[in-house]
Design a protein around this motif. Structure first.
Motif, PDB file in Angstrom:
ATOM      1  N   UNK A 150       0.821  -1.203   0.000  1.00 17.19           N
ATOM      2  CA  UNK A 150       0.000   0.000   0.000  1.00 17.19           C
ATOM      3  C   UNK A 150       0.860   1.261   0.000  1.00 17.19           C
ATOM      4  N   UNK A 151       1.939   1.259   0.752  1.00 13.96           N
ATOM      5  CA  UNK A 151       2.799   2.434   0.827  1.00 13.96           C
ATOM      6  C   UNK A 151       3.398   2.778  -0.532  1.00 13.96           C
ATOM      7  N   UNK A 152       3.542   1.766  -1.377  1.00 15.91           N
ATOM      8  CA  UNK A 152       4.040   2.011  -2.732  1.00 15.91           C
ATOM      9  C   UNK A 152       2.899   2.155  -3.738  1.00 15.91           C
ATOM     10  N   UNK A 153       1.663   2.291  -3.238  1.00 16.68           N
ATOM     11  CA  UNK A 153       0.515   2.470  -4.115  1.00 16.68           C
ATOM     12  C   UNK A 153       0.042   1.196  -4.779  1.00 16.68           C
ATOM     13  N   UNK A 154       0.360   0.031  -4.190  1.00 19.01           N
ATOM     14  CA  UNK A 154       0.019  -1.264  -4.770  1.00 19.01           C
ATOM     15  C   UNK A 154      -0.924  -2.021  -3.844  1.00 19.01           C
ATOM     16  N   UNK A 155      -1.920  -2.663  -4.413  1.00 18.88           N
ATOM     17  CA  UNK A 155      -2.870  -3.453  -3.641  1.00 18.88           C
ATOM     18  C   UNK A 155      -2.529  -4.927  -3.851  1.00 18.88           C
ATOM     19  N   UNK A 156      -1.716  -5.474  -2.964  1.00  9.55           N
ATOM     20  CA  UNK A 156      -1.301  -6.877  -3.075  1.00  9.55           C
ATOM     21  C   UNK A 156      -2.377  -7.758  -2.447  1.00  9.55           C
ATOM     22  N   UNK A 157      -3.340  -8.137  -3.239  1.00  8.30           N
ATOM     23  CA  UNK A 157      -4.404  -9.000  -2.743  1.00  8.30           C
ATOM     24  C   UNK A 157      -4.010 -10.471  -2.833  1.00  8.30           C
ATOM     25  N   UNK A 158      -2.786 -10.724  -3.279  1.00 12.99           N
ATOM     26  CA  UNK A 158      -2.295 -12.095  -3.412  1.00 12.99           C
ATOM     27  C   UNK A 158      -1.540 -12.593  -2.203  1.00 12.99           C
ATOM     28  N   UNK A 159      -1.730 -11.950  -1.047  1.00 14.10           N
ATOM     29  CA  UNK A 159      -0.992 -12.349   0.150  1.00 14.10           C
ATOM     30  C   UNK A 159      -1.296 -13.798   0.538  1.00 14.10           C
ATOM     31  N   UNK A 160      -2.548 -14.211   0.380  1.00 12.11           N
ATOM     32  CA  UNK A 160      -2.908 -15.590   0.733  1.00 12.11           C
ATOM     33  C   UNK A 160      -2.142 -16.596  -0.118  1.00 12.11           C
ATOM     34  N   UNK A 161      -2.028 -16.345  -1.413  1.00  9.45           N
ATOM     35  CA  UNK A 161      -1.269 -17.243  -2.269  1.00  9.45           C
ATOM     36  C   UNK A 161       0.207 -17.251  -1.921  1.00  9.45           C
ATOM     37  N   UNK A 162       0.767 -16.096  -1.608  1.00 10.37           N
ATOM     38  CA  UNK A 162       2.173 -16.015  -1.205  1.00 10.37           C
ATOM     39  C   UNK A 162       2.402 -16.720   0.135  1.00 10.37           C
ATOM     40  N   UNK A 163       1.392 -16.684   0.995  1.00  9.38           N
ATOM     41  CA  UNK A 163       1.423 -17.435   2.247  1.00  9.38           C
ATOM     42  C   UNK A 163       1.579 -18.931   1.949  1.00  9.38           C
ATOM     43  N   UNK A 174       1.546  -2.509 -17.294  1.00 13.68           N
ATOM     44  CA  UNK A 174       0.393  -1.826 -16.724  1.00 13.68           C
ATOM     45  C   UNK A 174      -0.695  -2.766 -16.253  1.00 13.68           C
ATOM     46  N   UNK A 175      -0.443  -4.083 -16.273  1.00 13.78           N
ATOM     47  CA  UNK A 175      -1.438  -5.045 -15.794  1.00 13.78           C
ATOM     48  C   UNK A 175      -1.732  -4.789 -14.326  1.00 13.78           C
ATOM     49  N   UNK A 176      -3.000  -4.643 -13.974  1.00 20.71           N
ATOM     50  CA  UNK A 176      -3.351  -4.259 -12.615  1.00 20.71           C
ATOM     51  C   UNK A 176      -3.019  -5.384 -11.642  1.00 20.71           C
ATOM     52  N   UNK A 177      -2.353  -5.018 -10.553  1.00 24.73           N
ATOM     53  CA  UNK A 177      -1.884  -6.019  -9.593  1.00 24.73           C
ATOM     54  C   UNK A 177      -3.026  -6.751  -8.903  1.00 24.73           C
ATOM     55  N   UNK A 178      -4.204  -6.136  -8.817  1.00 21.23           N
ATOM     56  CA  UNK A 178      -5.335  -6.828  -8.203  1.00 21.23           C
ATOM     57  C   UNK A 178      -5.702  -8.070  -9.020  1.00 21.23           C
ATOM     58  N   UNK A 179      -5.796  -7.912 -10.322  1.00 27.21           N
ATOM     59  CA  UNK A 179      -6.168  -9.037 -11.183  1.00 27.21           C
ATOM     60  C   UNK A 179      -5.082 -10.099 -11.204  1.00 27.21           C
ATOM     61  N   UNK A 180      -3.833  -9.681 -11.396  1.00 31.67           N
ATOM     62  CA  UNK A 180      -2.751 -10.662 -11.526  1.00 31.67           C
ATOM     63  C   UNK A 180      -2.496 -11.399 -10.213  1.00 31.67           C
ATOM     64  N   UNK A 181      -2.626 -10.718  -9.080  1.00 31.51           N
ATOM     65  CA  UNK A 181      -2.402 -11.411  -7.808  1.00 31.51           C
ATOM     66  C   UNK A 181      -3.569 -12.330  -7.458  1.00 31.51           C
ATOM     67  N   UNK A 182      -4.790 -11.969  -7.849  1.00 28.99           N
ATOM     68  CA  UNK A 182      -5.921 -12.889  -7.645  1.00 28.99           C
ATOM     69  C   UNK A 182      -5.697 -14.168  -8.446  1.00 28.99           C
ATOM     70  N   UNK A 183      -5.274 -14.029  -9.707  1.00 29.39           N
ATOM     71  CA  UNK A 183      -4.989 -15.215 -10.515  1.00 29.39           C
ATOM     72  C   UNK A 183      -3.833 -16.015  -9.918  1.00 29.39           C
ATOM     73  N   UNK A 184      -2.818 -15.318  -9.415  1.00 26.68           N
ATOM     74  CA  UNK A 184      -1.688 -16.007  -8.790  1.00 26.68           C
ATOM     75  C   UNK A 184      -2.125 -16.761  -7.542  1.00 26.68           C
ATOM     76  N   UNK A 185      -3.127 -16.250  -6.834  1.00 29.15           N
ATOM     77  CA  UNK A 185      -3.666 -16.958  -5.671  1.00 29.15           C
ATOM     78  C   UNK A 185      -4.154 -18.345  -6.053  1.00 29.15           C
TER      79      UNK A 185
END
Length: 452
Positions: free
Chosen positions: A90-103, A152-163
């Motif tokens: 968030x501090x870098x302006x990014x919404x990493x919603x893929x935390x569960x997958x990285x976990x 420019x691929x939005x990190x919300x979409x790519x991290x959800x798919x990575x999950x």
């Protein structure tokens, strides 16, 4: 500190007012959420005594029952790390919603290193498992970061798919190549004893091994070096010890003396007396690692050039690029560090508690970490308190249900209300007739537009 960096920092008085205002808003949000939760329990049960029993059971379960506080701290540990992962992004302006997958990736890599490498001493094996897990999470999260920076691929979409890729990859590996041939249920082999995170009650026994004592001495001696270095940076002390060589020798000497004391003396002291004696207590040094990660994240964000660049990119990427900041590098770095923290949470869960990875490994820690980071306003030290609150509610919910008959899922409702009130401060100001304080510092937006 440069003039550009100074202009982004509020005055001490403004910073204090901003922190007090944020703290009061969070406390009022908590009060409102629990009050509304109590009202819902009262209406649905028809008895105010049920509210008393429910909240009494919640508090006793989280703090006062046998091993209640310990289990709350156990739940707090992964919450801290996953919330820090969200906050750093968030501090870098990014919404990493893929935390569960990285976990999951951290748990997968950690358990593989834990059972694959045998015969290694704990001083090598345990750090190796943690480092490999963090690297796995960093690479996994770095891919969406690179896609964001380059395409420019939005990190919300790519991290959800990575999950979902991480979930199915873990399921496949645990069911097939990593499956324990001697187990009825699908799970990996158990990790080696040398890869386990030490539980607090077994530390005296662990320190009887000279290599373990040496490792503890090196780690604590290095921490002492860093603490003394920080203290010597204070203006008054720095003026008294004007010589650079003098300060250097004080730092080195403090680290060496502390390390030798831990190596030579602490093993004998812990044999004579040790406060943790419950052999069924699962609390382990993963908690210390999580708190250290919070301190590191704060230091990185607010005391280093890299942290300033990350926050600048989060506040205004165009201005950061114009001033010479490498935006691409910082986006990938932020996502990589975020993924490393999330993966550490998964590794701590496996190395400290489970000791093997079952196929049905569903935690929810990653998604809860988003809520905790928002409640803490992305502050690393605020995350420590918010994670303990959520960990206590998670642990105390069972006793609450047992005593009052209220479903333990009411805790999820209360947590949602906390998040709602924190995310909508205007609602709290309207309810409590509060005036809006002027913002001392412009915050980074939580998300960017598509391709932004």
């Amino acid at each position: 500190m440069s003039d550009a960096e100074t202009t982004l920092l509020p005055s001490p008085a403004g910073k204090t007012r901003s922190r007090l205002g944020s703290l009061s808003m969070v406390l009022l949000a908590l009060l409102s959420a629990f009050a509304l939760g109590a009202l819902i329990i009262w209406i649905t049960s028809g008895s105010f005594q049920t509210v008393v029993d429910a909240y009494g059971g919640l508090i006793d379960g989280a703090l006062f029952k046998q091993r209640g506080l310990s289990e709350s701290l156990i739940a707090t540990t992964p919450y801290i790390l996953t919330s820090l992962a969200v906050a750093l992004g968030f501090k870098a302006g990014l919404f990493n919603i893929g935390v569960e997958g990285q976990f999951y990736i951290g748990a997968l890599v950690g358990v593989w290193v834990g059972y694959s490498f045998t015969g290694l001493p704990a001083i090598v094996h345990l750090p190796l498992a943690l480092i490999c897990a963090a690297l796995g999470g960093a690479i996994w999260a770095g891919i969406p970061g690179y896609l964001k920076a380059k395409t420019g691929a939005h990190e919300v979409i790519t991290t959800i798919m990575a999950n979902y890729i991480a979930f199915r990859l873990t399921e496949y590996l645990v069911n097939n190549p990593m499956k324990d041939a001697h187990s009825i249920i699908p799970r990996t082999p158990s990790i080696a004893d040398s890869a386990e995170l030490w539980r607090f009650w077994e530390i005296p026994q662990r320190l009887q091994d000279p290599l373990n004592a040496l490792g503890a001495g090196l780690v604590i001696g290095f921490i002492a070096f860093l603490v003394v270095r920080w203290v010597l940076g204070w203006r008054g002390i720095r003026q008294r010890l004007a010589g650079t060589s003098t300060r250097r020798w004080v730092m080195i000497g403090s680290g060496v003396v502390t390390g030798l004391f831990v190596f030579l003396v602490v093993p004998m002291l812990t044999q004579a007396w040790w406060p943790f004696t419950d052999t069924k207590d699962r609390l382990n040094i993963g908690l210390v690692l999580a708190v250290g990660a919070a301190v590191f994240t704060w230091w990185l964000l607010y005391r280093t050039t890299n942290g300033f660049e990350l926050r600048t990119v989060g506040a205004n990427p165009a201005a950061a690029r114009y001033s010479g900041v490498n935006v691409t590098r910082n986006i990938v770095l932020a996502m990589g560090l975020s993924g490393a923290l999330a993966a550490l949470a998964g590794a701590v869960e496996i190395l400290g508690l489970e000791h093997s990875l079952p196929v049905f490994f569903s935690s929810g820690y990653g998604f809860d970490g988003i809520a905790i980071a928002l409640v803490a306003r992305m502050d690393p030290f605020g995350i420590l308190a918010a994670a303990f609150l959520f960990g206590g509610m998670r642990n105390g919910a069972d006793l609450m249900e047992l005593r009052s008959g209220v479903s333990k899922h009411i805790i999820s409702l209360v947590q949602a209300l906390v998040l709602l009130f924190v995310a909508a401060p205007a609602m709290i100001r309207w309810v409590y007739r509060m005036k809006e304080e002027p913002r001392a510092e412009e915050e980074a937006p939580l998300t960017r537009g598509w391709g932004g």
